[in-house]
Design an enzyme around this catalytic site. Structure first.
Site, PDB file in Angstrom:
ATOM      1  N   SER A  58      47.699  38.007  39.430  1.00 16.42           N
ATOM      2  CA  SER A  58      48.723  37.738  40.448  1.00 16.42           C
ATOM      3  C   SER A  58      50.091  37.559  39.807  1.00 16.42           C
ATOM      4  O   SER A  58      50.193  37.207  38.630  1.00 16.42           O
ATOM      5  CB  SER A  58      48.378  36.457  41.216  1.00 16.42           C
ATOM      6  OG  SER A  58      47.091  36.531  41.753  1.00 16.42           O
TER       7      SER A  58
HETATM    8  N1  SAH Z   1      42.664  34.726  39.403  1.00 18.18           N
HETATM    9  C1  SAH Z   1      42.852  35.998  38.749  1.00 18.18           C
HETATM   10  C2  SAH Z   1      43.213  37.106  39.712  1.00 18.18           C
HETATM   11  C3  SAH Z   1      41.994  37.681  40.249  1.00 18.18           C
HETATM   12  S1  SAH Z   1      42.058  39.185  41.115  1.00 18.18           S
HETATM   13  C4  SAH Z   1      43.884  35.927  37.641  1.00 18.18           C
HETATM   14  O1  SAH Z   1      44.490  34.860  37.451  1.00 18.18           O
HETATM   15  O2  SAH Z   1      44.036  36.914  36.932  1.00 18.18           O
HETATM   16  C5  SAH Z   1      40.621  38.938  42.074  1.00 18.18           C
HETATM   17  C6  SAH Z   1      39.324  38.909  41.309  1.00 18.18           C
HETATM   18  O3  SAH Z   1      38.290  38.612  42.229  1.00 18.18           O
HETATM   19  C7  SAH Z   1      38.957  40.217  40.638  1.00 18.18           C
HETATM   20  O4  SAH Z   1      38.758  39.980  39.283  1.00 18.18           O
HETATM   21  C8  SAH Z   1      37.643  40.606  41.325  1.00 18.18           C
HETATM   22  O5  SAH Z   1      36.727  41.259  40.464  1.00 18.18           O
HETATM   23  C9  SAH Z   1      37.126  39.267  41.776  1.00 18.18           C
HETATM   24  N2  SAH Z   1      36.148  39.291  42.869  1.00 18.18           N
HETATM   25  C10 SAH Z   1      36.093  40.109  43.942  1.00 18.18           C
HETATM   26  N3  SAH Z   1      35.060  39.782  44.729  1.00 18.18           N
HETATM   27  C11 SAH Z   1      34.437  38.721  44.137  1.00 18.18           C
HETATM   28  C12 SAH Z   1      33.309  37.928  44.463  1.00 18.18           C
HETATM   29  N4  SAH Z   1      32.593  38.135  45.563  1.00 18.18           N
HETATM   30  N5  SAH Z   1      32.966  36.925  43.616  1.00 18.18           N
HETATM   31  C13 SAH Z   1      33.687  36.683  42.498  1.00 18.18           C
HETATM   32  N6  SAH Z   1      34.764  37.401  42.136  1.00 18.18           N
HETATM   33  C14 SAH Z   1      35.131  38.406  42.945  1.00 18.18           C
END
Ligand code: SAH
Length: 205
Positions: free
Chosen positions: A59
């Site tokens: 993000s």
């Molecule tokens: N918090 C992160 C940004 C994450 S982007 C940072 O600081 O970089 C969103 C993430 O959610 C992605 O890595 C994706 O793989 C994950 N995601 C999507 N669906 C998910 C689920 N059901 N359980 C866990 N992670 C999930």
């Protein structure tokens, strides 16, 4: 602190994204360049989301700032994150709370986050590979829950795994348009407050 980082942090303060001293200090300490791809290191201190692996994104710093401030992190908090991604949001929280459990669906991203956190010397974040919409019952109930992927509504298991008066925060809505929403769990149910429009990658199963 390098000058690009200094400029970004001043902008985040002036824009009202960063507010409290503890959070500002943490932004100064955690190197965002440790959480982006090598090819994006020059953009680590631009206020932009960046691609990581598998079409996912880290993000924008302003969004991490807003979410961190809204969670009102306390030194005693046990936090659950859904979507470890690069590990950056967890790294920021790691200096502000006691312990973070972060769930990541994608193995490659879980490894990426693990490496990034290790090279930053962070020890109070545990990464769990799995579907975060089911939560992580093992260490429930949590003081705070943060979702960094989008859903229509907060998944029921997450609400169940939240303490009374605990905070859940995440982007709720359609695939390309969500509202950052905060819920406080009361005995009578979840009290919700909507904050701002945002775009997060969708929660997958
Ligand atoms: N918090 C992160 C940004 C994450 S982007 C940072 O600081 O970089 C969103 C993430 O959610 C992605 O890595 C994706 O793989 C994950 N995601 C999507 N669906 C998910 C689920 N059901 N359980 C866990 N992670 C999930």
């Amino acid at each position: 602190m390098n000058s690009k980082k200094q400029v970004l942090i001043s902008q985040l303060i002036q824009g009202g994204w960063l507010k409290t001293n503890r959070v500002i200090e943490t932004f100064k300490q955690i190197p965002r360049e440790n959480f982006v791809l090598d090819s994006h290191k020059n953009y680590a201190y631009a206020d932009e989301p960046l691609h990581i692996l598998g079409g996912q994104t880290i993000s924008a710093p302003s969004m991490v700032a807003v979410m961190t401030e809204l969670l009102k992190p306390k030194a005693t908090d046990i936090v659950l994150e859904v979507g470890a991604g690069s590990g950056y949001q967890a790294a920021i929280l790691s200096r502000l709370v006691k312990k973070i459990y972060t769930i990541e669906l994608d193995h490659n991203l879980a490894e990426f986050a693990e490496r990034n956190l290790k090279k930053t010397g962070i020890k109070n974040v545990e990464i769990i590979i799995g579907d975060g919409s089911k939560g992580y019952a093992k260490h429930a109930p949590y003081d705070k829950i943060i979702m960094t992927c989008a859903t229509q509504s907060f998944p029921e298991p997450l609400i169940e795994q939240l303490k009374i008066n605990g905070i859940i925060l995440g982007p709720l809505g359609a695939e390309w348009h969500q509202i950052l929403t905060l819920g406080i769990k009361k005995k009578s149910g979840l009290q919700k407050k909507e904050y701002m429009a945002c775009v997060f990658v969708p929660l997958r199963h």
